[in-house]
Each structure stands twice: as structure tokens, then as C-alpha cells.
Enzyme design. Structure first.
Site, PDB file in Angstrom:
ATOM      1  N   HIS A   8      -5.890  10.592 -19.498  1.00  0.00           N
ATOM      2  CA  HIS A   8      -7.222   9.986 -19.480  1.00  0.00           C
ATOM      3  C   HIS A   8      -7.032   8.496 -19.253  1.00  0.00           C
ATOM      4  O   HIS A   8      -6.630   7.762 -20.154  1.00  0.00           O
ATOM      5  CB  HIS A   8      -7.926  10.248 -20.811  1.00  0.00           C
ATOM      6  CG  HIS A   8      -9.395   9.980 -20.773  1.00  0.00           C
ATOM      7  ND1 HIS A   8     -10.142   9.808 -21.916  1.00  0.00           N
ATOM      8  CD2 HIS A   8     -10.263   9.856 -19.741  1.00  0.00           C
ATOM      9  CE1 HIS A   8     -11.397   9.593 -21.589  1.00  0.00           C
ATOM     10  NE2 HIS A   8     -11.498   9.618 -20.267  1.00  0.00           N
ATOM     11  N   HIS A  27     -13.559  20.157 -19.644  1.00  0.00           N
ATOM     12  CA  HIS A  27     -13.578  18.714 -19.379  1.00  0.00           C
ATOM     13  C   HIS A  27     -12.284  18.111 -19.917  1.00  0.00           C
ATOM     14  O   HIS A  27     -11.883  18.383 -21.048  1.00  0.00           O
ATOM     15  CB  HIS A  27     -14.780  18.064 -20.075  1.00  0.00           C
ATOM     16  CG  HIS A  27     -14.784  16.567 -20.015  1.00  0.00           C
ATOM     17  ND1 HIS A  27     -14.479  15.782 -21.097  1.00  0.00           N
ATOM     18  CD2 HIS A  27     -15.039  15.704 -18.988  1.00  0.00           C
ATOM     19  CE1 HIS A  27     -14.562  14.512 -20.761  1.00  0.00           C
ATOM     20  NE2 HIS A  27     -14.906  14.436 -19.481  1.00  0.00           N
TER      21      HIS A  27
END
Length: 570
Positions: free
Chosen positions: A165, A119
Site C-alpha cells: 500500500h 480491496h
């Protein structure tokens, strides 16, 4: 026996007698049974291997003798007790050995396998402010991870593609660097396919650039499907050495947005409170799950769309999972957060299992895990989710479980799902009923002793004033009926603890059962200190008296620390 001294104050030292590792009574009895006049010859060793260790191989006995000769602990006539004991604690006698290689049938569709999945694979630390880098990607691939996630955003000047991110303080890394790192290291640990999942926040012009980068970087190893309309995914066997792209394809039709899209600069240069709120809200806005009612303009990019081997589907906000599952005709991938999965299993657990028989389900950490912690993967596994996405940059008991699961099947990154998750049985409690060819109903084990801590750690690492008081927590991680934790008593002030304790565990689903072992130093005044861990697939444990090497918190194997244990299966 030898002595350790600890300074308590300037004028006083405490001295402790520490045992030297010696063969447990069970080992002595076995040696006496299979030896003569204090020596075990090659024929007697072969009998021991067959009758006690369950290894039917004359070649193995010769290999052991040859290796022991090389180590200079072999006597002309055979093995003495001490030689035999050192062999049992050595690398030739491990409880689990990945050297057996891939043994499962790899010719089924991808949806029939658990896939070792990362992830936000580019992050070096937390989800809010850490740097993005190729280093964690490379490290993950070397550990056997087969699915890498990259979040794609326009660069600050909107003329390039960054990986970061979004909506946080995380620093970017260029997409091309990530792609090159994947190409160079994709098949270091395994020859089976690597899936790259894109979380795509790009304009159509930048998608053209992505298509060019991907095709140029990967060339012939990129798997390009012949058709978008797949009724079944290809198999891992047919995809050896290939790279697959997975993302949501751009829409075929042009949809006008009624809202002005914020610029990339505005999205990435928000105030501190906005960034925090954005990071927390990502639990419900991961790349595949929810689709906003208002879309930005999307134009089909054929060269981009044609590269997508695994199509990700989205659900509209507020839509029903059961309805969504019933509407799926062609195989695809869906993503749910850990919390969304937990909520969904209460109402439509069987629908999820049926969905995952043909399609891929990816589960990712909830947005509040800003520290890059992880969650218990077993709920997802027991409902057939193939891609249980984990933050690989940290450590902890759930990451140890993940690593333990994917040590299986030769460490290739793909584990065949249990048959009870691949058929349409309507039996009650079907997620706890095994149809494994390896029918293990009970695991009996004995923890004899351990050694190596004095060589691995400083003498005051655990306690300033005494040797450690070590004990073992040991248990089964698996379906609810199998999960249990037990422990030995602490052995006070010993670097070479001897426990000689026996345990028994019932196993109903051996395909999902993992043996987790954690060694701790008992501390009466605070938290117990970590002293090693391992997690191993139960159905690949080797019976008999075996060595069990331990790992540190980060999953790196200790050079010296091992346990000696015995395993029996019923």
C-alpha cells in the site's frame, strides 16, 4: 434438564437448571400428523417433505433414511419423535444449502453480474502499518473472492516489483509470490474467472517485467483479448478457469512531465506525518478515478498492454460524471470511492445504472478507513456496481452482508444482477421494483429455539456468574423499503433458549434481500456479547422447518451452534 454451577465467591456457588433441547410444540404436532403409533415410516416422511418442506423428491426420503441409519438413530420401523427432531436440526435439513450449485444463467456479459471483490487483497491488517503477504490472498480465494487487487510499486532498489500500500508503513511482498499464490488457489472455491486488478505505479521497464511474469506464471489460463475495442464483455461461462488482468493501459502517446518524479525511495521513506496525510488522501486518488493534469512519461509496452482484458478508465480532476458516461464508447471499468459514489447518486443515479449495464463499476472503501473496516454495500449494489471492493481481513456486519450475498448461486462468486438494473426503464423508484421470476412478496418466519453454545464456549464465557441471556436480532438487508430489524425477547439463564416467536417481513426486491441473523447475550451492565451470526439470500431460503447454523465473527462456521426456524413465503 441438567445443572450448571457458577462460583460467586470462595464459599458460595450459584446453581442453574438448564433445559435439554427438546422438540418444540410445532414439531410435535407435525410429527403426530405424519406418524402413526409414535413412528414415522418412509412414506410418511416423504409426505412431510412434500407438504411441509416443499421438497418433491422420493429419493430425498430414502437418502434421509439411509443417512439416519448410518448415524445409528434410526429404528427398524422408522423415526421416533427424538429422531425426527434431531433430523430437523441436522445438516440434511439446512435452511440454506449451497450444494444446489450454480443455477443462474452465466452466459450474459460480465457487466450483468455482481462479482465478489477484495480491496488491497494482500494486506494482513490495517491500511497503514500491517504486513503484505500472500496469506490473505489465498484465504480470500478460498472464500470465493473472484477479484483480487494488487498495488504494484518499484522495489527499493528499483530493479524488482513489490506489492504494498503505497505511501504507508506497510511491508512489501514480491509480485511473483502473489501471482503464484493466485495461480495455485484461483479455482479452489469456484471455476469461474478471477480478475486481478493492478494499481500500477511502475516504470515502463518494470511493466515489461510484469508482462513476462504474468505470461510465464499463468500460461494458457491467462485470458488475452483478441482486440482492445470491445462492445461487450465476455460471459463468466465462457471464461471458466481463466485469469483476467484489469488496469489502466499505458498511453499511446508520449507525454513529457514538467515536474521531476520523486524516486521510489523518497515516496516510501517519508516522515510519519506525510505518511498519515498520504494514507488519508487515498480516498480521492485510487487507481482508476482521477487523473492528474501533469503526467509522467509513458511509453506503450505492447506486451503489457495486450494482456489487459478489462481496461480501466480515468477521469480528470473536476470533470463531470455525466459527461464522462456519455463519452464512453467501448466497455471499460471505472472506480469510485464509497463517498464519491454516495455523492454521485444524488445527481446522476440513473446515469450510473445505465453505465453499469455495459461497463464495470468498482467501489472501494474511503481512505479514512485505516482500520480496514468496510461500508454498507447496498447503495452500490442498488445502482448496479459489480465490483464492491471489501477489506476481507477483518470482520463486522457489512462483511457478513457481503459474505451472505455471495453464498448465493452455489458460492461461485458471481451473482446475476436484478433485471430492473439491466433494462432502461424510466419508472420512478425502479431500484426497488422486482422483476424476479421468484416473486416473493412476504417472508414469514418463526424462531423456535437454539442449541450448542454450551458445547462451543466455556461455561463462564458470557457471564462469570450465570448462563447467558440469549436473544436473536433478525431482519432484512436490502433496498430501503425492505430493510428492517426485529428481535426476540432475551431468555434468561439458559444455554438452550426457547423463543417461539414469529416475524413477518415485506419483500419488494427479493434479488437483493438478505436475511441477517445475529444472536447476542443480553448484558444489563454493558455491551451485549456476540453469540453467533449468519446472513443468507432470501430467495434461496428453503421453506419449512429448518436448521440454521451460525458463524463466528470471522465468518467461520460453529461446529455445534444452530437455530431451529420455520420459513414460509407468500
Amino acid at each position: 434438564m441438567y445443572k450448571h454451577s457458577f462460583r460467586v465467591c470462595f464459599c458460595f456457588r450459584r446453581r442453574f437448571r438448564t433445559n435439554v433441547a427438546e422438540a418444540p410444540e410445532d414439531v410435535k404436532r407435525v410429527f403426530d400428523q405424519y406418524s402413526e403409533n409414535g413412528t414415522m415410516n418412509i412414506d410418511q416422511l416423504r409426505m412431510f417433505l412434500e407438504e411441509v418442506q416443499g421438497e418433491e423428491s422420493e429419493m430425498k426420503a430414502h437418502a434421509i433414511f439411509d443417512n439416519l441409519k448410518h448415524l445409528n438413530i434410526f429404528q427398524r420401523r422408522g423415526l421416533r419423535l427424538e429422531d425426527f427432531f434431531r433430523y430437523l436440526l441436522g445438516d440434511l435439513n439446512l435452511a440454506f444449502s449451497p450444494s444446489q450449485g450454480v443455477y443462474q444463467d452465466m452466459r450474459a456479459p460480465l457487466s450483468h453480474y455482481y462479482i465478489f471483490t477484495g480491496h488491497n487483497s494482500y494486506l494482513t491488517g490495517n491500511q497503514l502499518s500491517s504486513a503484505s503477504s500472500v496469506t490473505p490472498i489465498i484465504r480470500a480465494l478460498k472464500r470465493g473472492v473472484r477479484a483480487i487487487e494488487l498495488d504494484l510499486w518499484p522495489s527499493s532498489k528499483k530493479n524488482g516489483i513489490d506489492v504494498l500500500h503505497g505511501g504507508t508503513f506497510t511491508a512489501p511482498v514480491k509480485l511473483i509470490k502473489c501471482l503464484r499464490a493466485i495461480k495455485d488457489h484461483a479455482f479452489t472455491a469456484s471455476e469461474y474467472p478471477v480478475v486481478i486488478t493492478f494499481e500500477d505505479h511502475l516504470t515502463h521497464d518494470l511493466r515489461k517485467e510484469v508482462a513476462k511474469m504474468v505470461t510465464t506464471t499463468f500460461g494458457d489460463i491467462l485470458y488475452v483479448p483478441k482486440s482492445e475495442d470491445l462492445n461487450e464483455f465476455p460471459s463468466p461461462e465462457s471464461l471458466k478457469g481463466r485469469i483476467l488482468i484489469s488496469t489502466k493501459p499505458p498511453e499511446h502517446t508520449k507525454v513529457e512531465s514538467t515536474k521531476e518524479k520523486p524516486s521510489a525511495d523518497k515516496q516510501r521513506d517519508t516522515a510519519d506525518d506525510d505518511i498519515w496525510e498520504s494514507a488519508m488522501s487515498r480516498e480521492d486518488t485510487d487507481e482508476d478515478y482521477l487523473e492528474e493534469d501533469d503526467k509522467d512519461e509513458e511509453i506503450v509496452i505492447p506486451e503489457y498492454r495486450s494482456l489487459i482484458a478489462i481496461h480501466a478508465k480515468k477521469m480528470k480532476r473536476g470533470s463531470n460524471l455525466q459527461t464522462f458516461f456519455n463519452e464512453i464508447e467501448k466497455v471499460s471499468r471505472l472506480s469510485l470511492s464509497e463517498q464519491e459514489l454516495e455523492n454521485a447518486t444524488g445527481n446522476c443515479g440513473r446515469d450510473i445504472i445505465r453505465f453499469t449495464q455495459r461497463n464495470l463499476l468498482r467501489v472501494y472503501p474511503k481512505g479514512s478507513r485505516l482500520d480496514s473496516s468496510n461500508y454498507n454495500p447496498m447503495l452500490a449494489w442498488t445502482h448496479g456496481a459489480q465490483m464492491v471492493a471489501f477489506n476481507m481481513q477483518g470482520y463486522g456486519k457489512y462483511l457478513w452482508i457481503m459474505e451472505g450475498m455471495f453464498r448465493g448461486n452455489g458460492g461461485c462468486g458471481y451473482i446475476k444482477k436484478p433485471d430492473f438494473l439491466l433494462n432502461n426503464s424510466e419508472q420512478e423508484n425502479s431500484t426497488s421494483r422486482s422483476t424476479s421470476l421468484i416473486m416473493i412478496k412476504r417472508l414469514k418466519l418463526k424462531v423456535y429455539m437454539g442449541e450448542g453454545w454450551d458445547l462451543e464456549f466455556g461455561h463462564s464465557h458470557f457471564d462469570f456468574y450465570s448462563p447467558p441471556d440469549l436473544y436473536v436480532k433478525i431482519g432484512i438487508v436490502g433496498v430501503r423499503e425492505d430493510t428492517v430489524v426485529k428481535r426476540t425477547i432475551p431468555i434468561e439463564d439458559q444455554w438452550v433458549p426457547v423463543w417461539n416467536e414469529e416475524f413477518s417481513f415485506s419483500i419488494s426486491a427479493p434479488e437483493l434481500a438478505l436475511l441477517q441473523v445475529v444472536v447476542l447475550d443480553h448484558d444489563t451492565s454493558g455491551k451485549d456479547d456476540f453469540a453467533g451470526q449468519t446472513c443468507l439470500p432470501v430467495r434461496e431460503l428453503r421453506s419449512g422447518i429448518r436448521a440454521v447454523p451460525l458463524y463466528n465473527r470471522k465468518g467461520e462456521i460453529y461446529k455445534h451452534v444452530k437455530l431451529l426456524m420455520r420459513f414460509e413465503f407468500e
